[in-house]
Scaffold this motif. Structure first.
Motif, short mmCIF file in Angstrom:
data_model
loop_
_atom_site.label_atom_id
_atom_site.label_comp_id
_atom_site.label_asym_id
_atom_site.label_seq_id
_atom_site.Cartn_x
_atom_site.Cartn_y
_atom_site.Cartn_z
N ALA A 105 39.99 16.94 19.20
CA ALA A 105 39.14 17.62 20.17
C ALA A 105 39.79 17.70 21.54
O ALA A 105 39.46 18.59 22.34
CB ALA A 105 37.80 16.91 20.27
N GLU A 106 40.73 16.82 21.81
CA GLU A 106 41.38 16.80 23.13
C GLU A 106 42.71 17.55 23.15
O GLU A 106 43.30 17.71 24.22
CB GLU A 106 41.58 15.36 23.58
CG GLU A 106 40.28 14.64 23.86
CD GLU A 106 40.48 13.23 24.36
OE1 GLU A 106 41.64 12.79 24.50
OE2 GLU A 106 39.47 12.55 24.58
N SER B 204 45.33 20.66 23.06
CA SER B 204 45.31 22.07 23.44
C SER B 204 45.50 22.94 22.19
O SER B 204 45.93 22.46 21.14
CB SER B 204 46.45 22.36 24.43
OG SER B 204 47.70 22.22 23.78
N ASN C 288 43.35 12.64 18.64
CA ASN C 288 42.00 13.11 18.91
C ASN C 288 42.07 14.63 18.98
O ASN C 288 42.43 15.20 20.02
CB ASN C 288 41.47 12.51 20.21
CG ASN C 288 40.04 12.90 20.48
OD1 ASN C 288 39.48 13.78 19.82
ND2 ASN C 288 39.43 12.25 21.45
#
Length: 66
Positions: free
Chosen positions: A35-36, A38, A33
């Motif tokens: 978007a999650e 870092s 994912n």
């Protein structure tokens, strides 16, 4: 590369291993994912995929240069 009985080229064990590593890294990137992750994780993923792409291009170029 070695020819098969049907005349097609077969990858060496090392080339097959490089392809498998590239597939594993690509599958991991697809499953992540994004978007999650870092910033540092994204950078590492891009660098890993860039290296694998470079490996695959060298493998292909080496195949057709002969």
């Amino acid at each position: 590369m070695h020819p098969n009985d049907d005349g097609r080229l077969r990858l060496t064990d090392m080339q097959s291993l490089a392809v498998e590593f590239a597939r594993e890294d690509l599958n991991a990137a697809r499953a992540a994912n994004l978007a999650e992750l870092s910033d540092a994780s994204l950078i590492l993923m891009v660098e890993r995929l860039r290296g694998r792409l470079d490996d695959m291009l060298r493998l292909i170029e080496g195949t057709f240069d002969r």
